[in-house]
Design a protein around this motif. Structure first.
Motif, PDB file in Angstrom:
ATOM      1  N   PHE A  96      -4.793  -1.525  10.838  1.00 61.06           N
ATOM      2  CA  PHE A  96      -4.539  -1.511   9.399  1.00 61.06           C
ATOM      3  C   PHE A  96      -5.741  -2.055   8.642  1.00 61.06           C
ATOM      4  O   PHE A  96      -6.583  -2.769   9.192  1.00 61.06           O
ATOM      5  N   LEU A  97      -5.810  -1.688   7.360  1.00 62.36           N
ATOM      6  CA  LEU A  97      -6.941  -2.031   6.493  1.00 62.36           C
ATOM      7  C   LEU A  97      -6.446  -2.860   5.322  1.00 62.36           C
ATOM      8  O   LEU A  97      -5.479  -2.490   4.656  1.00 62.36           O
ATOM      9  N   LEU A  98      -7.120  -3.996   5.076  1.00 62.46           N
ATOM     10  CA  LEU A  98      -6.797  -4.880   3.957  1.00 62.46           C
ATOM     11  C   LEU A  98      -7.853  -4.741   2.866  1.00 62.46           C
ATOM     12  O   LEU A  98      -9.038  -4.571   3.174  1.00 62.46           O
ATOM     13  N   ASP A  99      -7.426  -4.833   1.603  1.00 61.41           N
ATOM     14  CA  ASP A  99      -8.391  -4.861   0.503  1.00 61.41           C
ATOM     15  C   ASP A  99      -8.763  -6.304   0.184  1.00 61.41           C
ATOM     16  O   ASP A  99      -8.361  -7.240   0.887  1.00 61.41           O
ATOM     17  N   GLU A 100      -9.507  -6.516  -0.893  1.00 61.30           N
ATOM     18  CA  GLU A 100      -9.992  -7.861  -1.204  1.00 61.30           C
ATOM     19  C   GLU A 100      -8.876  -8.805  -1.639  1.00 61.30           C
ATOM     20  O   GLU A 100      -9.072 -10.022  -1.672  1.00 61.30           O
ATOM     21  N   SER A 110       3.022   3.265   8.859  1.00 55.76           N
ATOM     22  CA  SER A 110       3.124   3.464   7.409  1.00 55.76           C
ATOM     23  C   SER A 110       3.983   2.411   6.707  1.00 55.76           C
ATOM     24  O   SER A 110       3.734   2.077   5.542  1.00 55.76           O
ATOM     25  N   LYS A 111       4.986   1.858   7.380  1.00 49.32           N
ATOM     26  CA  LYS A 111       5.868   0.881   6.738  1.00 49.32           C
ATOM     27  C   LYS A 111       5.151  -0.436   6.420  1.00 49.32           C
ATOM     28  O   LYS A 111       5.665  -1.263   5.665  1.00 49.32           O
ATOM     29  N   HIS A 112       3.984  -0.610   6.999  1.00 57.80           N
ATOM     30  CA  HIS A 112       3.218  -1.838   6.774  1.00 57.80           C
ATOM     31  C   HIS A 112       2.417  -1.786   5.470  1.00 57.80           C
ATOM     32  O   HIS A 112       2.007  -2.834   4.948  1.00 57.80           O
ATOM     33  N   VAL A 113       2.178  -0.585   4.944  1.00 58.36           N
ATOM     34  CA  VAL A 113       1.359  -0.418   3.740  1.00 58.36           C
ATOM     35  C   VAL A 113       2.032  -1.114   2.558  1.00 58.36           C
ATOM     36  O   VAL A 113       3.236  -0.985   2.340  1.00 58.36           O
ATOM     37  N   GLY A 114       1.228  -1.854   1.802  1.00 57.80           N
ATOM     38  CA  GLY A 114       1.739  -2.555   0.629  1.00 57.80           C
ATOM     39  C   GLY A 114       2.031  -4.021   0.858  1.00 57.80           C
ATOM     40  O   GLY A 114       2.207  -4.779  -0.093  1.00 57.80           O
ATOM     41  N   VAL A 115       2.088  -4.458   2.130  1.00 57.06           N
ATOM     42  CA  VAL A 115       2.340  -5.867   2.431  1.00 57.06           C
ATOM     43  C   VAL A 115       1.105  -6.687   2.075  1.00 57.06           C
ATOM     44  O   VAL A 115      -0.023  -6.299   2.397  1.00 57.06           O
ATOM     45  N   ARG A 116       1.318  -7.807   1.401  1.00 56.90           N
ATOM     46  CA  ARG A 116       0.206  -8.669   1.000  1.00 56.90           C
ATOM     47  C   ARG A 116       0.252  -9.972   1.792  1.00 56.90           C
ATOM     48  O   ARG A 116       1.295 -10.599   1.920  1.00 56.90           O
ATOM     49  N   TYR A 117      -0.906 -10.365   2.347  1.00 53.64           N
ATOM     50  CA  TYR A 117      -1.015 -11.590   3.122  1.00 53.64           C
ATOM     51  C   TYR A 117      -1.673 -12.675   2.266  1.00 53.64           C
ATOM     52  O   TYR A 117      -2.893 -12.858   2.294  1.00 53.64           O
ATOM     53  N   GLY A 118      -0.838 -13.349   1.491  1.00 54.97           N
ATOM     54  CA  GLY A 118      -1.334 -14.427   0.658  1.00 54.97           C
ATOM     55  C   GLY A 118      -1.412 -15.737   1.427  1.00 54.97           C
ATOM     56  O   GLY A 118      -1.349 -15.777   2.657  1.00 54.97           O
TER      57      GLY A 118
END
Length: 736
Positions: A96-100, A110-118
């Motif tokens: 998977f790919l994370l943004d900034e 696909s179910k992982h898309v949108g999860v945010r790791y704060g």
């Protein structure tokens, strides 16, 4: 004498050790070898998966601009890249790919898309470490998503996870991360390798925390991998799921070994000596009586090492152990023969004495001698028959079984899915030989499977390389045609410029005598200048097309270099695997010669593949350099064309304004003549540049043909390598 074991438990263990004390050096070598190979296996596996993700990261950079143009097109390209990487790196269950903002923007799940790791999430510490620009192997940690995604290659599966984190940096600033998820049970499979386990009843290889660097919450001595005896899979006695009973309480786990158990001696509550000494000294080897107490308070011996995997902030430890009872359980063939001989000799002495006692009184010495000689003959025959039946025959039968098994796999054409049932053998050298042959066959099967997969990867990547080469060749030919058209346009332009110069020259010579006709000449010159302007526009369009083609060509060569990197890595892995196969074959001496020959052939093929790949890589680098030179030349040509267009526009404006001022026609004509000379110089320079570019394109075409020929040579080598490996019958489902 029996130390912490006590007399009842210590005496039989001491006796076994005393009988086999000559094997101590061999046992030390065995545990040293197990620890070394498992450590190297973990290190090589980790490095391999870093290379998979780094290559994927490089490939993602090539399609990064697609996201700004078309998100749908970018997603399709990402799907292909992720699928290709997972096909090669099968232990990954998710990429998977994370943004900034540490939000999942793309994933193979696909179910992982949108999860945010704060802050405060499962992988926060690993992400914070990667924000410094460093790769991070984070874990193991419990993640329910790993359980939901499902296993990758291990038959065991739970929520325990290892995470590869590759930071994406831009000018020193963290812009996100590429992550690869591996179910943690994979590393348990790597170090256990059940079908070739040296000590099948008690042998266990397990990983624990030695010195936490990032995972400070995990204390030294905490388990980081699954134990063989976690459940009833490999033992039908007490296990950690059901609970192991000791005099100091029950040792048990609820879900899995990792992070749930600390390797302490229940009698002291402190880390057991094997783990404690390994952490303190970096390594620990102890194979003597009475052994040391493990977490079950059972006498074990073995080797412990500490190590740090690539880009893992923590230092791990690994114990390779076996119960002292099993390790020294062996009873040599010599001892078994002696056990048969001793009662026979005792019986012979007793019978002889009895005969002499009975016969000595009333029988002549000659008769006594004859009777004793006859009895000795009968007894000798009985001894020979007994030794043959109870000592020699079992050994011969066992050796015949081993010989028959080896014969199946002789000459490099064998069934590597079969194993010797060592339970049919007694606890002697023949059982040891059978176990080590199983171990060798298991190693060879693992190596052959990896060679087979490596050959398949080389072949698939070679096909991609061939397709890229054909595509590049087509692009180069189209670019050559465009440049030819551009050069023809430039030549026509030069002719038009010559005509315009002649017209302006005639106009300048006759202007004073034919002032009234100057307007007609100016109109003709204006027409010619407009034609030149049109030609300049056409040339500008051709140059732009050429620039775009060269850029596409450069991107294609970069993709070829990426494919070559894959082939180089695979050939290096193949060479290493063949070397390991040679080592494994050498360990069993004469019986491994067939495998040694095959391993040597594989190593030669891998070396030929490497040399061919290096040749292709050098040619591609030359192609890329020539393409860059061509691009730079075309950029220069673009500037020259723009300069010529500006000059033509200036000449057109001057001629347009000349009709309004008849008194200035002479001055106008002189200015036009000067401009036409400049335009001619620009066109000549443009033609020179275009000719140079044309020459470079021809060189590129020749290089591309060379790459295609070398690529075909690699394909032939790989096909032969596959034929060689396919001689063996392998278990395709087997991973390690």
């Amino acid at each position: 004498m029996f130390d912490w074991l006590g007399f009842k438990k210590g005496l039989p263990l001491w006796w076994s050790y005393r009988l086999n004390r000559g094997l101590k050096a061999d046992v030390e070598d065995i545990f040293e070898g197990i620890a070394h190979t498992r450590k190297e296996l973990l290190t090589n596996w980790t490095s391999e998966y870093w290379s998979h993700l780094e290559r994927l990261s490089d490939q993602m950079l090539l399609i990064a601009e697609e996201r700004t143009k078309s998100v749908e097109s970018w997603c399709l390209s990402m799907d292909k890249l992720f699928a290709s990487t997972r096909n090669r790196a099968m232990d990954l269950s998710e990429i998977f790919l994370l943004d900034e903002q540490a939000t999942v923007i793309f994933s193979s799940y696909s179910k992982h898309v949108g999860v945010r790791y704060g802050a405060g999430t499962l992988i926060t510490e690993g992400l914070d470490y990667s924000r410094k620009g460093s790769k991070c192997l984070y874990g193991p940690f419990g993640d329910p998503l790993t359980l939901a995604i499902g296993p990758s290659t291990s038959a065991f599966h739970d929520k325990m996870t290892l995470l590869y984190i590759v930071p994406i940096m831009e000018k020193g600033v963290w812009k996100g991360a590429l992550c690869g998820r591996v179910p943690n049970d994979v590393i348990g499979d790597l170090i256990q390798r059940e079908s070739g386990h040296v000590y099948p009843d008690s042998g266990d290889n397990y990983i624990f925390m030695a010195r936490p660097g990032l995972n400070k919450q995990i204390e030294p001595g905490i388990a980081l991998s699954r134990s063989r005896f976690e459940d009833r899979t490999f033992t039908h006695g007490e296990n950690l799921k059901d609970g192991v009973t000791t005099d100091w309480g029950t040792v048990s786990i609820k879900e899995h070994t990792e992070l749930e158990i600390m390797f302490t001696d229940p009698a002291t509550g402190k880390l057991h000596p094997g783990v404690a000494n390994t952490i303190a000294n970096g390594s620990n080897l102890f194979v003597e009586f009475p052994g040391y107490s493990d977490y079950r308070h059972i006498s074990v011996i073995g080797k412990g090492v500490t190590f740090q995997l690539p880009h893992c902030p923590d230092v791990w430890g690994m114990m390779c152990e076996g119960d002292l009872e099993e390790v020294y359980r062996i009873r040599s063939i010599g001892w078994k023969i002696a056990r048969v001989q001793m009662p026979l000799i005792g019986g012979f002495a007793l019978v002889t004495a009895l005969l002499i006692y009975l016969l000595i009184g009333g029988v002549s010495p000659l008769m006594v001698s004859l009777i004793i000689g006859f009895m000795n003959l009968l007894f000798g025959l009985w001894v020979v028959a007994t030794l043959h039946r109870k000592a020699a025959m079992p050994v011969v039968e066992n050796l015949q079984k081993i010989s028959q098994f080896i014969r199946i796999n002789a000459e490099g054409k064998g069934d590597l899915t079969q194993r010797i049932d060592h339970n049919q053998f007694g606890h002697d050298e023949t059982k040891e030989l059978a176990m080590w042959i199983n171990n060798m066959i298991d190693s060879l099967e693992g190596i052959m499977l990896q060679v087979k997969r490596a050959a398949s990867d080389v072949l698939s990547n070679q096909k991609v390389l061939h397709q890229s080469t054909v595509s590049t060749e087509g692009s180069t030919e189209r670019m050559s045609e465009i440049i030819h058209d551009m050069i023809r346009s430039i030549r026509r332009q030069l002719k038009d410029i010559d005509i315009a110069k002649d017209v302006v020259g005639d106009m300048q010579g006759t202007l004073q005598a034919l002032e009234l006709k100057a307007s007609e000449h100016i109109a003709v010159a204006h027409t010619e200048v407009e034609r030149i302007g049109e030609k300049m526009g056409q040339i500008s369009a051709k140059v732009a097309d050429t620039n775009r083609t060269i850029v596409t060509f450069m991107e294609t060569t970069q993709q070829i270099r990426s494919v070559l990197q894959v082939i180089e890595e695979i050939s290096s892995q193949t060479n290493l695997l063949s070397l390991n196969a040679s080592i494994e074959a050498a360990r069993v001496g004469e019986h491994g010669k067939g495998f040694a020959v095959v391993a040597g052939e594989i190593r030669k093929l891998a070396d030929r593949t490497r040399r061919s790949t290096e040749e292709i890589n050098e040619t591609v680098q030359l192609i890329y350099k020539n393409a860059k030179d061509a691009f730079a030349s075309m950029e220069e040509g673009t500037q020259v064309v723009e300069e010529g267009t500006q000059l033509v526009a200036a000449a057109s404006m001057i001629l347009s304004g000349a009709n309004a001022e008849d008194m200035q026609k002479t001055q106008v004509v002189e200015e036009v003549v000067g401009l036409m000379e400049q335009i001619a110089e620009v066109s000549m320079e443009n033609r020179k540049i275009s000719t140079e570019v044309e020459g470079k394109v021809q060189e590129l075409l020749a290089d591309i043909v060379n790459v295609r020929h070398t690529s075909n040579h690699v394909e032939v080598i790989t096909d032969f390598l596959q034929q060689l490996v396919n001689q063996f019958h392998l278990t395709d489902s087997r991973r390690k």
